[in-house]
Design an enzyme around this catalytic site. Structure first.
Site, short mmCIF file in Angstrom:
data_model
loop_
_atom_site.label_atom_id
_atom_site.label_comp_id
_atom_site.label_asym_id
_atom_site.label_seq_id
_atom_site.Cartn_x
_atom_site.Cartn_y
_atom_site.Cartn_z
CG HIS A 367 54.76 -46.79 69.53
ND1 HIS A 367 54.46 -45.44 69.37
CD2 HIS A 367 53.66 -47.06 68.50
CE1 HIS A 367 53.75 -45.05 68.68
NE2 HIS A 367 53.14 -46.15 68.13
CB CYS A 680 43.44 -50.10 63.43
SG CYS A 680 44.09 -48.56 63.10
#
Ligand code: PEP
Ligand code: MG
Length: 753
Positions: A367, A680
Site C-alpha cells: 500500500h 481495478c
C-alpha cells in the site's frame, strides 16, 4: 604476544581512546587495536575481519596469525567460525574451536595450534560490519569479562569502520564506493517518474561521536538523568491526553512505560557505561544487541517487542544528545529514504515537499507503493542498506523509469539525467496529446479507462487524464491521514466533494478496507500472524457494523440526487455480500425515515479478490450490480505469495496462464449474467497486462492516473479480432509466463507499450 597482566575493559578503553585520537592511517589503527586487545586479554591471537562491500569478510589485521594472510584470507558470511559470528550477529565462545562443525581450516593463516576461540561481531545498526576474534593455544574458557571487553572494542571498531578512510578499505577489494563519492544502485520501480532532490532519512540516525567515557561516574549520572527524563515524558503522554500525540494507542505507550522501567535493560545500560563507555555509546551498544536479536527473530510478537525497545533506545539517545526530532526542518525537494515504510508514515509528510521515495524493502503492490503512485511520487525499492549509504543532505537522483538511484551524482550524470527528464517530458507531451483521443481499439471497441483515487488531491487528475470516472475510490485513505476517526460529517463532505468534482463521471466508493498493511495511526492494531489473510476489510465491517453503517450513511447523504456506487472489499462468500447489502438496505430505510433526499440511482457491487468467490459466481451475479476484480489481493492469494514480501511478491508473473485463465472465466460469467466487470488492481495500469486483460474479455479497467495515457495509447493499437484468439491460445500452455509471447505480439503489431 601475551604481555604482563590482563587489563580491565576500562583501561583497555582508555588506551583505545589514545589510538582513536592519534594521527595514523587506517591500517596502522587496525594493527594497533589488535595489538592492544591481544595484550590486554592475554590472547595469543587477535584478528580483525572487515566486511567488504561485496559482502565477504577479509582478514584485515592480525596479531598471532601469519602476517601474509592479511588481506588475502577471505570468508563468506556464514563460512567458518568467523562467518558464523557475522551471519548470526552474535558471539561465539569456544574452548575447542577445531571440533566445532563450522570450523573452516585456512592453512595460510597458520591457526592450527590455536584451540580456544572468542569471536564477537562488529555491529552497526544491528548489522554485521566485521568480526573481531581472540584465540589461545590452550583450551581456555573465556569469561563474561572477556566477552564484555571484546564487545566494547567491537563497538569502537564499528565507529572506526564507518569513517571514510575505512570505507575506502572496505571498498578496495569489494569494488564498492567510498561514502563521500558518487554511487549508483539499481532497484525495483514501485511508482514511475524521476526526480532530483536532497536526501532526508525517515528515521534519522542519532550520531554518537563520543564513545569513551572520561569520567564514568559522570556518565552514570547522565544516563540516570536521561532515563528519568524519558520516563517522565512517557508518563506525561499517558497522563495528559496530549492531542498532538493522539496517534499513539495507549497500549503501545504502556509497553514503552514497561520497558522504560525494565530492570534488565537498565542494568545492561549501566554495565555498558561501567565498562568505560559514554552514556550514549552505552545506549547504542545495547541497542545494537537488541537490533541483532530483532533481525534474527522470526516470531512477529517478539520482533515487535524488540522494535519497541529499539524505539525507546532512540528516544533515550535523543535525550542524551539533544538531537532534533524527525520532522524538523525538512527541505522543499526531499528524497525520502527509509528502510521500510507503511502508507500512513508516507501520508504523514507534507506531500508538496517530497520529490521521490527510496525504500530498502517494499513491493509494487504494497500500500505504500499504491499511495506513492496516487501521490505521483517516483519510488524505487529493494536497495540494501540504503540508509547507511546516504547522508542527510546528499543530492540524489531517483530514476524510477529505469529503477536507478544515483547518490551524490557527478556533473555528467546530472546532465544525462536532465536530458532524460526532457525526453520524459516529450513522453508526457505525447500522453497529453492522447488526452483527447478516445480509448478505442483500432477495430472500434470502446474500452472504459477509469482512475483509482482515495484523497482529494487525486481529483484534478480526472480532468488531466480525461478518465471515464473513478473506478476505485479507496475510502480508507481518508481514515489513514486523519488524526482520529473521521466523523459522519467529515466523511460525507469528502464524498460529496468527490462526487461533485467527478460529475458527470461516475465514482465507485469502496467501503473501508482496513487491516493488512493499512493501519490507522490511532486504531488498535490486532496482532496477527498473517494480517493479509486476517481480520480486515469487510470482515471487520461485518463484525463491527457500526463503522460500516456510518460510512454508508455518509455516502447516502453525500449522493443526494446523484448516482451512488458502493462496493465491498475482500468478499469471500456470497453470504458476506448478502449481509453487507442488507446493511445498505437498512441504511436506506433510515435515510428515508429521516426525510433525506435519496440518490438518483444506487449500484452495489462486489470486489473479487478472494479466489473462493470465483466458485460461487452463479449465486453471486444475480445479487450484484457490478463486479470489480482486485488483482493485487487476488494474485497474492492465487499464488499463495505475500504481496508485501519482496522475496516472493514477484516470483510469479501476473501474465501467467493461471491468472489469465482465471480472469477469462470471470469475464465469461459476467458476460453470461450481464453484470458489468472492472479490473481495478495495479496490473490494470500496466500496458502489457492491460492488453492481456482486454484479450480475455475485460472492457473496463481502473488504474493509477499516470497509467491512463500509456494504456490508452496501447488500446488504440489493438485489433480485438486478432488479439482475442491469440491470447486464448496462450491460456492453454504451461509456461511460467506468457509475457515474452505477448511482448513479441505487441511489437509485431506495432502496438505502443
Ligand atoms: C486489490 O487488491 O487489487 C485492490 C484494488 O485493493 P487494495 O490494493 O486496496 O487492497
Ligand atoms: Mg485488495
Amino acid at each position: 604476544m601475551n604481555a604482563a597482566a590482563p587489563t580491565t575493559p576500562r583501561v583497555l578503553l582508555r588506551t583505545l581512546r589514545e589510538v582513536l585520537a592519534a594521527q595514523m592511517g587506517a591500517q596502522a589503527r587496525l594493527d594497533r587495536v589488535s595489538q592492544l586487545v591481544a595484550q590486554s586479554m592475554v590472547a595469543e591471537v587477535c584478528s580483525i575481519y572487515v566486511l567488504r562491500t561485496d559482502n565477504l569478510l577479509e582478514l584485515s589485521a592480525t596479531i598471532g596469525l601469519n602476517a601474509n594472510a592479511v588481506h588475502n584470507t577471505v570468508l563468506a558470511v556464514g563460512e567458518g567460525l568467523v562467518g558464523t559470528v557475522a551471519r548470526n550477529a552474535s558471539p561465539l565462545n569456544l574452548v575447542d574451536a577445531p571440533s566445532h562443525p563450522s570450523f573452516a581450516y585456512r592453512p595460510e593463516t597458520g591457526e592450527d595450534p590455536f584451540k580456544s576461540f572468542l569471536g564477537v561481531p562488529i555491529l552497526r545498526g544491528g548489522r554485521p560490519r566485521g568480526v573481531i576474534v581472540v584465540q589461545n593455544q590452550t583450551m581456555r574458557q573465556y569469561g563474561e569479562e572477556d566477552m564484555e571487553a571484546l564487545e566494547t572494542v567491537a563497538m569502537v571498531l564499528a565507529e572506526m569502520l564507518a569513517a571514510t578512510e575505512f570505507m575506502e578499505m572496505r571498498a578496495a577489494h569489494g569494488g564498492g564506493q567510498r561514502p563521500d563519492l558518487p554511487a549508483s544502485f539499481s532497484g525495483d520501480i514501485l511508482a514511475p517518474g524521476a526526480a532530483l532532490g536532497v536526501a532526508v532519512l525517515h528515521e534519522p540516525r542519532v550520531r554518537v561521536s563520543k564513545l569513551i567515557a572520561e569520567n564514568i561516574d559522570k556518565e552514570i549520572a547522565r544516563l540516570d538523568e536521561a532515563v528519568d527524563t524519558m520516563r517522565e515524558a512517557i508518563d506525561a503522554i499517558i497522563r495528559v491526553e496530549d492531542p498532538s500525540l493522539a496517534g499513539a494507542p495507549l497500549d503501545v505507550l504502556e509497553t514503552y512505560r514497561m520497558f522504560a522501567h525494565d530492570k534488565g535493560w537498565l542494568r545492561r545500560l549501566r554495565e555498558a557505561v561501567e565498562s568505560g563507555l559514554t552514556a550514549e555509546a552505552a545506549v547504542e551498544r545495547v541497542q545494537n544487541e537488541t537490533r541483532a536479536k530483532m533481525l534474527r527473530q522470526r516470531d512477529r510478537y517478539l520482533r515487535e517487542r524488540y522494535s519497541d525497545l529499539d524505539d525507546l533506545a532512540n528516544r533515550l539517545l535523543r535525550h542524551l544528545t539533544g538531537a532534533a526530532s524527525a520532522t524538523s526542518k525538512l527541505p522543499n525537494n526531499m528524497v525520502l529514504i527509509a528502510r521500510h515504510m507503511g502508507p500512513a508514515d508516507l501520508l504523514d509528510y507534507d506531500r508538496s515537499r517530497i520529490v521521490a521515495l527510496v525504500l530498502e524493502t517494499g513491493t509494487a503492490s504494497s500500500h505504500v507503493a499504491i499511495v506513492a503512485r496516487a501521490l505521483d511520487i517516483p519510488t524505487v525499492a529493494g536497495i540494501d542498506d540504503i540508509e547507511d549509504q546516504v547522508e542527510p543532505g546528499d543530492v540524489i537522483i531517483v530514476d524510477a523509469e529505469q529503477g536507478e538511484v544515483h547518490i551524490r551524482p557527478q556533473a555528467d550524470i546530472t546532465r544525462a539525467f536532465s536530458a532524460k527528464m526532457e525526453l520524459s517530458s516529450e513522453r508526457r507531451a505525447r500522453f497529453a496529446a492522447a488526452r483527447n483521443l478516445p480509448p478505442e481499439t483500432a477495430d472500434g471497441t470502446r474500452i472504459s479507462l477509469m482512475m483509482n483515487a482515495g484523497l482529494l488531491f487525486d481529483l484534478p487528475h480526472l480532468e488531466e487524464t480525461a478518465a471515464d470516472g473513478i473506478g476505485l475510490f479507496r475510502t480508507e485513505l481518508q481514515f489513514m491521514v486523519a488524526q482520529q476517526f473521521p466523523r459522519l460529517g467529515a466523511q460525507a463532505t469528502l464524498y460529496k466533494q468527490v462526487l461533485d468534482t467527478a460529475a458527470p463521471r461516475t465514482v465507485t466508493f469502496r467501503t473501508l478496507d482496513l487491516g493488512g498493511d493499512k493501519i490507522l495511526p490511532y486504531g488498535q492494531v490486532a496482532d496477527e500472524e498473517n494480517p493479509a489473510m486476517g481480520w480486515r476489510a469487510l470482515r471487520i465491517a461485518l463484525d463491527r457494523p457500526a463503522l460500516l453503517r456510518y460510512q454508508i450513511r455518509a455516502m447516502l447523504l453525500a449522493a443526494a440526487g446523484t448516482d451512488l456506487r458502493i462496493m465491498f472489499p475482500m468478499v469471500a462468500e456470497v453470504e458476506e455480500f448478502r449481509q453487507a447489502r442488507d446493511l445498505v438496505d437498512r441504511q436506506i430505510e433510515w435515510h428515508l425515515r429521516h426525510g433525506h433526499e435519496m440518490p438518483r440511482s444506487l449500484s452495489v457491487g462486489c470486489m473479487l479478490e478472494v479466489p473462493s468467490l470465483a466458485w460461487q459466481l452463479d449465486a453471486l451475479m444475480p445479487l450484484v450490480d457490478f463486479l470489480s476484480v482486485g488483482t493485487n489481493d487476488l494474485v497474492q492469494f492465487l499464488f499463495a505469495a505475500d504481496r508485501m514480501n519482496p522475496r516472493v511478491a514477484d516470483r510469479y508473473d501476473f501474465l501467467s496462464p493461471a491468472v489469465l485463465s482465471f480472469l477469462s472465466q470471470i469475464a465469461e460469467k459476467a458476460n453470461i449474467h450481464g453484470v458489468p466487470l472492472t479490473v481495478c488492481g495495479e496490473a490494470a495500469g500496466r500496458p502489457l497486462e492491460a492488453l492481456a486483460m482486454i484479450g480475455v474479455g475485460v472492457r473496463t479497467l481502473s488504474m493509477p492516473a499516470a497509467s491512463i495515457a500509456p494504456v490508452k495509447l496501447m488500446v488504440r493499437g489493438l485489433h480485438l479480432g486478432e488479439l482475442e484468439p491469440f491470447v486464448g491460445q496462450l491460456l492453454e500452455g504451461g509456461e511460467h509466463s506468457v509475457r515474452p509471447a505477448l511482448q513479441d505480439y505487441a511489437e509485431k503489431s506495432g502496438i505502443l507499450l
